[in-house]
Design a protein around this motif. Structure first.
Motif, PDB file in Angstrom:
ATOM      1  N   PHE A 284       0.634 -32.510  59.024  1.00 13.53           N
ATOM      2  CA  PHE A 284       1.994 -32.881  59.429  1.00 13.53           C
ATOM      3  C   PHE A 284       1.953 -34.060  60.391  1.00 13.53           C
ATOM      4  O   PHE A 284       1.301 -33.999  61.435  1.00 13.53           O
ATOM      5  N   LEU A 285       2.628 -35.130  60.029  1.00  9.40           N
ATOM      6  CA  LEU A 285       2.740 -36.280  60.917  1.00  9.40           C
ATOM      7  C   LEU A 285       3.640 -35.911  62.088  1.00  9.40           C
ATOM      8  O   LEU A 285       4.745 -35.399  61.907  1.00  9.40           O
ATOM      9  N   LYS A 286       3.174 -36.150  63.303  1.00  9.23           N
ATOM     10  CA  LYS A 286       3.920 -35.738  64.488  1.00  9.23           C
ATOM     11  C   LYS A 286       5.234 -36.499  64.608  1.00  9.23           C
ATOM     12  O   LYS A 286       5.309 -37.694  64.359  1.00  9.23           O
ATOM     13  N   ASN A 287       6.252 -35.762  65.012  1.00  9.28           N
ATOM     14  CA  ASN A 287       7.581 -36.315  65.228  1.00  9.28           C
ATOM     15  C   ASN A 287       8.063 -35.861  66.601  1.00  9.28           C
ATOM     16  O   ASN A 287       8.000 -34.678  66.922  1.00  9.28           O
ATOM     17  N   ASN A 288       8.513 -36.812  67.409  1.00  9.10           N
ATOM     18  CA  ASN A 288       8.934 -36.474  68.773  1.00  9.10           C
ATOM     19  C   ASN A 288      10.109 -35.510  68.800  1.00  9.10           C
ATOM     20  O   ASN A 288      10.357 -34.846  69.807  1.00  9.10           O
ATOM     21  N   ASP A 289      10.842 -35.435  67.674  1.00 10.90           N
ATOM     22  CA  ASP A 289      12.010 -34.549  67.628  1.00 10.90           C
ATOM     23  C   ASP A 289      11.627 -33.111  67.306  1.00 10.90           C
ATOM     24  O   ASP A 289      12.465 -32.220  67.354  1.00 10.90           O
ATOM     25  N   LYS A 290      10.366 -32.870  66.951  1.00  6.04           N
ATOM     26  CA  LYS A 290       9.924 -31.535  66.582  1.00  6.04           C
ATOM     27  C   LYS A 290       8.826 -31.047  67.524  1.00  6.04           C
ATOM     28  O   LYS A 290       8.035 -31.837  68.025  1.00  6.04           O
ATOM     29  N   THR A 291       8.802 -29.745  67.749  1.00  4.08           N
ATOM     30  CA  THR A 291       7.743 -29.142  68.543  1.00  4.08           C
ATOM     31  C   THR A 291       6.624 -28.657  67.615  1.00  4.08           C
ATOM     32  O   THR A 291       6.815 -28.540  66.401  1.00  4.08           O
TER      33      THR A 291
ATOM     34  N   ASN B 109       1.846 -20.707  72.936  1.00  6.19           N
ATOM     35  CA  ASN B 109       2.531 -20.407  74.195  1.00  6.19           C
ATOM     36  C   ASN B 109       1.605 -20.591  75.388  1.00  6.19           C
ATOM     37  O   ASN B 109       2.017 -21.085  76.439  1.00  6.19           O
ATOM     38  N   ASN B 110       0.337 -20.189  75.228  1.00  9.90           N
ATOM     39  CA  ASN B 110      -0.633 -20.390  76.306  1.00  9.90           C
ATOM     40  C   ASN B 110      -0.859 -21.864  76.575  1.00  9.90           C
ATOM     41  O   ASN B 110      -1.046 -22.281  77.709  1.00  9.90           O
ATOM     42  N   GLU B 111      -0.811 -22.661  75.492  1.00  8.05           N
ATOM     43  CA  GLU B 111      -0.967 -24.109  75.671  1.00  8.05           C
ATOM     44  C   GLU B 111       0.220 -24.666  76.442  1.00  8.05           C
ATOM     45  O   GLU B 111       0.074 -25.543  77.283  1.00  8.05           O
ATOM     46  N   LYS B 112       1.423 -24.108  76.178  1.00  8.06           N
ATOM     47  CA  LYS B 112       2.602 -24.533  76.935  1.00  8.06           C
ATOM     48  C   LYS B 112       2.436 -24.188  78.404  1.00  8.06           C
ATOM     49  O   LYS B 112       2.764 -24.975  79.292  1.00  8.06           O
ATOM     50  N   ASN B 113       1.918 -22.964  78.658  1.00 10.05           N
ATOM     51  CA  ASN B 113       1.688 -22.564  80.051  1.00 10.05           C
ATOM     52  C   ASN B 113       0.672 -23.459  80.726  1.00 10.05           C
ATOM     53  O   ASN B 113       0.771 -23.769  81.911  1.00 10.05           O
ATOM     54  N   PHE B 114      -0.331 -23.885  79.923  1.00 12.14           N
ATOM     55  CA  PHE B 114      -1.332 -24.794  80.468  1.00 12.14           C
ATOM     56  C   PHE B 114      -0.688 -26.120  80.881  1.00 12.14           C
ATOM     57  O   PHE B 114      -0.993 -26.685  81.926  1.00 12.14           O
ATOM     58  N   ASN B 115       0.251 -26.600  80.056  1.00 13.17           N
ATOM     59  CA  ASN B 115       0.963 -27.828  80.404  1.00 13.17           C
ATOM     60  C   ASN B 115       1.814 -27.632  81.647  1.00 13.17           C
ATOM     61  O   ASN B 115       1.961 -28.536  82.475  1.00 13.17           O
ATOM     62  N   GLU B 116       2.380 -26.406  81.783  1.00 13.17           N
ATOM     63  CA  GLU B 116       3.170 -26.114  82.977  1.00 13.17           C
ATOM     64  C   GLU B 116       2.284 -26.099  84.219  1.00 13.17           C
ATOM     65  O   GLU B 116       2.713 -26.487  85.306  1.00 13.17           O
ATOM     66  N   GLU B 117       1.030 -25.658  84.048  1.00 13.99           N
ATOM     67  CA  GLU B 117       0.106 -25.684  85.174  1.00 13.99           C
ATOM     68  C   GLU B 117      -0.142 -27.120  85.625  1.00 13.99           C
ATOM     69  O   GLU B 117      -0.248 -27.403  86.823  1.00 13.99           O
ATOM     70  N   HIS B 118      -0.222 -28.028  84.659  1.00 13.86           N
ATOM     71  CA  HIS B 118      -0.380 -29.434  85.016  1.00 13.86           C
ATOM     72  C   HIS B 118       0.846 -29.923  85.800  1.00 13.86           C
ATOM     73  O   HIS B 118       0.726 -30.726  86.735  1.00 13.86           O
ATOM     74  N   TRP B 119       2.028 -29.454  85.390  1.00 16.60           N
ATOM     75  CA  TRP B 119       3.238 -29.836  86.107  1.00 16.60           C
ATOM     76  C   TRP B 119       3.198 -29.288  87.536  1.00 16.60           C
ATOM     77  O   TRP B 119       3.601 -29.961  88.481  1.00 16.60           O
ATOM     78  N   ASN B 120       2.703 -28.049  87.686  1.00 14.48           N
ATOM     79  CA  ASN B 120       2.579 -27.474  89.021  1.00 14.48           C
ATOM     80  C   ASN B 120       1.587 -28.262  89.880  1.00 14.48           C
ATOM     81  O   ASN B 120       1.799 -28.447  91.078  1.00 14.48           O
TER      82      ASN B 120
END
Length: 323
Positions: free
Chosen positions: A40-47, A74-85
């Motif tokens: 799947f080619l990545k699209n900024n409008d899709k997750t 979901n864990n990867e999302k949490n990992f990104n949130e850790e970067h935000w923290n």
């Protein structure tokens, strides 16, 4: 980086391999004798979840496998949130030390200003010494602030994977490898293995040089030598080519970028309606200034979410039975 998931459904084994590349998402799925690969080619409008959920529905993936993959995403999302923290803590640290920086610079400038004024009053050079010492204070204060920034905020490079990659790259540059004959398939496997071992955020395009040729010094330890002939790679689709096709990857990158931009802005593919071969319509791209010249190679739009290919699609055979 590839992520593998396995489930045992009685006598049937279910496997799913998930890879997030710079340009697209790779999925390889097997269940018993069933095998399906999607790109799947990545699209900024899709997750990422939207792509994966669509794949789940199309291929009847088991609920157990769905849970594992969803948990991973979901864990990867949490990992990104850790970067935000981490960024938030960094910001708070910056604000807390901001007064220290400001006070340091202010006191330095003020001290040198007073010293210049004192010397001017004593020796009668007013206002030159005051001006000179004020600028000296500004320079020393700025240097002091810069040193403090380096000391407290410079992030050390302590990623083991990054260090290992740098060491291996340096070792490959200095080691004399034999000249060997390799096939396109061997190069493809070596590139995949190289990509799987890259640090997070580093992509396989680092082995592609300006002329789209592959820098085999970085693959020599995997292949066991340096190929006797050149191979080329598209930076946009990662397709590989031999010497006699070296013009294709550069044109492919140019056309893929034009197609992506066209689709993003116009929400449709640049091809003629009802074209069974789904050929990229260069006239449309040139007319709307997405391309400057007509490529020598004819490219076709695949079913893989907008990725192009130089291989003409085979004509679909008509079946008497309805599906």
């Amino acid at each position: 980086m590839r992520h593998k998931f396995t489930k045992y459904l009685g006598r049937v084994t279910e496997n799913l391999e998930l890879g997030f590349e710079e340009k697209f998402i790779y999925v390889h799925y097997t269940k018993g004798k069933t095998e399906k690969t999607a790109c799947f080619l990545k699209n900024n409008d899709k997750t990422k979840s939207e792509y994966i959920e669509a794949f789940f529905e199309e291929n009847n993936v088991s609920e157990e496998m769905k849970k594992d993959v969803r948990k991973f995403i979901n864990n990867e999302k949490n990992f990104n949130e850790e970067h935000w923290n981490e960024f938030t803590n960094f910001l708070m640290k910056t604000l807390s030390l901001n007064m220290v920086f400001g006070l340091t610079i202010a006191l330095t400038v003020f001290g040198f200003y007073k010293l210049g004024s004192f010397l001017d009053a004593r020796y009668g050079f007013e206002p030159w010494l005051t001006v000179i010492f004020t600028f000296i204070g500004i320079g020393i204060g700025g240097l002091t602030g810069y040193v403090m920034v380096l000391k407290y905020f410079k992030k050390p490079v302590n990623e083991n994977t990054q260090k290992d990659y740098d060491l291996q790259k340096e070792r490959n540059q200095t080691t004399d490898y034999p000249i060997i004959d390799v096939s396109l398939d061997q190069v493809r496997k070596a590139v995949r293995q190289f990509s799987d071992n890259l640090p997070k955020g580093v992509y396989r395009t680092i082995i592609v040089q300006d002329d789209n040729s592959i820098d085999f010094k970085q693959l020599a330890n995997i292949l066991g030598g340096i190929p006797s002939k050149m191979f080329y790679m598209s930076k946009e689709t990662y397709d590989l080519f031999e010497e006699n096709e070296k013009i294709i990857p550069a044109e492919m990158d140019m056309v893929q970028k034009a197609v992506d931009l066209y689709v993003k802005e116009r929400k449709e593919f640049p091809m003629l309606q009802f074209d069974p071969n789904r050929r990229v319509n260069y006239y449309q791209l040139i007319q709307e200034n997405y391309l400057k010249t007509t490529p020598e190679t004819q490219f076709y739009i695949t079913d893989l979410d907008g990725l192009i290919t130089h291989i003409r699609p085979e004509k679909k055979k008509m079946n008497n039975s309805s599906r």
